[in-house]
Design an enzyme around this catalytic site. Structure first.
Site, PDB file in Angstrom:
ATOM      1  N   TYR A  55       0.824  -1.201   0.000  1.00  0.00           N
ATOM      2  CA  TYR A  55       0.000   0.000   0.000  1.00  0.00           C
ATOM      3  C   TYR A  55       0.867   1.263   0.000  1.00  0.00           C
ATOM      4  O   TYR A  55       1.409   1.670   1.034  1.00  0.00           O
ATOM      5  CB  TYR A  55      -0.926   0.019   1.214  1.00  0.00           C
ATOM      6  CG  TYR A  55      -1.846  -1.170   1.329  1.00  0.00           C
ATOM      7  CD1 TYR A  55      -2.196  -1.949   0.226  1.00  0.00           C
ATOM      8  CD2 TYR A  55      -2.373  -1.539   2.568  1.00  0.00           C
ATOM      9  CE1 TYR A  55      -3.029  -3.044   0.341  1.00  0.00           C
ATOM     10  CE2 TYR A  55      -3.225  -2.627   2.692  1.00  0.00           C
ATOM     11  CZ  TYR A  55      -3.543  -3.382   1.584  1.00  0.00           C
ATOM     12  OH  TYR A  55      -4.371  -4.463   1.714  1.00  0.00           O
ATOM     13  N   HIS A 141       0.232 -12.254   1.455  1.00  0.00           N
ATOM     14  CA  HIS A 141      -0.569 -11.333   0.656  1.00  0.00           C
ATOM     15  C   HIS A 141      -0.695 -11.783  -0.800  1.00  0.00           C
ATOM     16  O   HIS A 141       0.303 -11.913  -1.499  1.00  0.00           O
ATOM     17  CB  HIS A 141       0.077  -9.943   0.704  1.00  0.00           C
ATOM     18  CG  HIS A 141      -0.842  -8.823   0.347  1.00  0.00           C
ATOM     19  ND1 HIS A 141      -0.410  -7.524   0.219  1.00  0.00           N
ATOM     20  CD2 HIS A 141      -2.185  -8.799   0.093  1.00  0.00           C
ATOM     21  CE1 HIS A 141      -1.442  -6.742  -0.084  1.00  0.00           C
ATOM     22  NE2 HIS A 141      -2.520  -7.495  -0.177  1.00  0.00           N
TER      23      HIS A 141
END
Length: 330
Positions: A55, A141
Site C-alpha cells: 500500500y 498477501h
C-alpha cells in the site's frame, strides 16, 4: 466485543480500519488527513488496523505507525502482510506508482519473495516503517498473483509458523480474493485467520461454497474485507458510475445491487448499513475491515455498523432471490 483469531491469543474488534487509502490508493491523501482518519477511527472505537508494504510502497505503514505512535500498544491490534518485498527502483526516478494503483513516487518497487529469508526481511522492514517491535497478525498477501505461488505454502507459511511459535508475531494468516487459494491454506496449514476480499458480501457469497465450511470445521477465523464490492455497495443507490471489482460494473450485477438497495429502502435501511451488518453475521467472521481515506468516511462506517437492521429485510431478500437462504444473518 473482541473475537479471538483462531487458536492464537490475538483478539480483534468487530470493525477494523483498512489503511490502503492512506497509502494514496488511486489519489494522494495529505499527511494531516491521513492522521486525522486514524484518529477518527480511534475515536469511533476502532482498535484493529490493517496495512501492507504494497500500500503506497510503504507509505501506509509509515503513516499508520506515526498515527498510532502515541497510543498505548496494548490497546490496539495491527496486521500487515508479506510476499512483496520493497527494493530500490532507479528506473522509477521521477515517475509515480499509479500503474499499480498508488499515487506515490516510484523510487521503490515490489519484488515477490516467499522465501524464508524474504519473509524475515519483509517483517523487519515493516517493523521499521511502523516503528513497532511486534506485529499482531501477519498475512501472506495475494499468493495467487505471484509467479512462484507454490512457495507461499512450502516456505512462507513455515517461516511464519516458526515466528509465531517463537512469539515474534501473534498470529498467522493469508489474504486473498481467491477462495480456492484460501481454502487450500485452511486445509493444509494451521493458519489462525484468513482475510477474504470481496467474496463474502451482501451482493455475493461464493465463500459459502468452499472456504467457510472448512473455516468452521477447523476453527479458523475470517477477516472480511472488500465488503462494499469495491464501492458498489458503499452508497445508498448504486449506479453505473460505481466501481465493481475495481472496474466497470456489469449490467446484471448493477441490477442485482439496485434490487437489494430497493429492498433496503422499503425497510428504512441504508445499503451500506445492510452490507456491513451482513458481512459481520457469519460465526466465522471475527472482524469486518473497511477502508477510509477521510475521517468522515470511517465515522460514517462506524455509525452504520452500530445500527441494527430489521430481520424482515433478510427475509425479503431471501424471498426475492437476492440472498442465499443458507447465509447466516444477524
Amino acid at each position: 466485543m473482541p473475537h479471538q483469531l483462531g487458536r492464537s491469543r490475538v483478539t480483534v474488534g468487530p470493525l477494523g480500519l483498512g489503511a490502503a487509502s492512506i497509502g494514496n490508493l488511486y489519489r494522494a491523501v495529505p499527511d494531516d488527513r491521513a492522521a486525522a482518519t486514524v484518529d477518527a477511527a480511534w475515536q469511533a472505537g476502532v482498535r484493529y488496523f490493517d496495512t501492507a508494504p504494497h500500500y503506497g510502497l510503504g507509505l501506509s505503514e509509515r503513516r499508520l505507525g506515526q498515527a498510532l505512535a502515541a497510543r498505548p500498544r496494548e490497546e490496539y491490534v495491527l496486521s500487515t502482510k508479506v510476499g512483496r518485498v520493497l527494493v530500490d527502483n532507479p528506473a522509477g526516478a521521477g515517475a509515480n506508482d499509479l500503474a499499480n494503483g498508488f499515487d506515490v513516487p516510484a523510487g521503490l518497487r515490489r519484488e515477490w519473495d516467499f522465501s524464508s529469508a524474504g519473509i524475515h526481511r519483509s517483517i523487519e522492514d515493516s517493523l521499521r516503517r511502523l516503528g513497532l517491535d511486534r506485529i499482531d497478525l501477519v498475512l501472506i498477501h495475494d499468493p495467487e498473483e505471484s509467479p512462484d505461488a507454490a512457495r507461499a505454502v512450502t516456505e512462507a507459511y513455515p517461516a511464519l509458523h516458526e515466528l509465531r511459535d517463537q512469539g515474534v508475531i501473534g498470529a498467522v494468516g493469508v489474504g486473498s480474493k481467491d477462495t480456492a487459494v484460501l481454502t487450500r491454506f485452511a486445509v493444509e496449514t494451521d493458519v489462525d485467520a484468513l482475510m477474504v476480499a470481496g467474496r463474502y458480501t451482501l451482493l455475493e457469497q461464493p465463500a459459502l461454497d468452499d472456504l467457510l465450511p472448512v473455516c468452521a470445521a477447523r476453527g479458523i477465523s475470517m477477516v472480511n474485507v472488500g465488503v462494499f464490492n469495491s464501492g458498489l455497495l458503499a452508497v445508498d443507490w448504486p449506479d453505473e458510475t460505481r466501481p465493481y471489482e475495481y472496474g466497470t460494473v456489469p449490467a446484471d450485477i448493477l441490477a442485482r445491487a439496485q434490487a437489494i438497495a430497493l429492498a433496503c429502502r422499503r425497510h428504512g435501511v441504508a445499503l451500506p448499513q445492510a452490507a456491513l451488518a451482513f458481512a459481520a453475521a457469519h460465526p466465522c467472521v471475527a472482524s469486518v475491515v473497511v477502508g477510509a481515506g477521510r475521517p468522515e468516511n470511517i465515522l460514517r462506517s462506524a455509525d452504520l455498523f452500530a445500527r441494527p437492521v430489521p430481520p424482515e429485510l433478510w427475509t425479503d431478500l431471501v424471498a426475492e432471490g437476492l440472498l442465499r437462504p443458507d447465509a447466516p444473518t444477524p
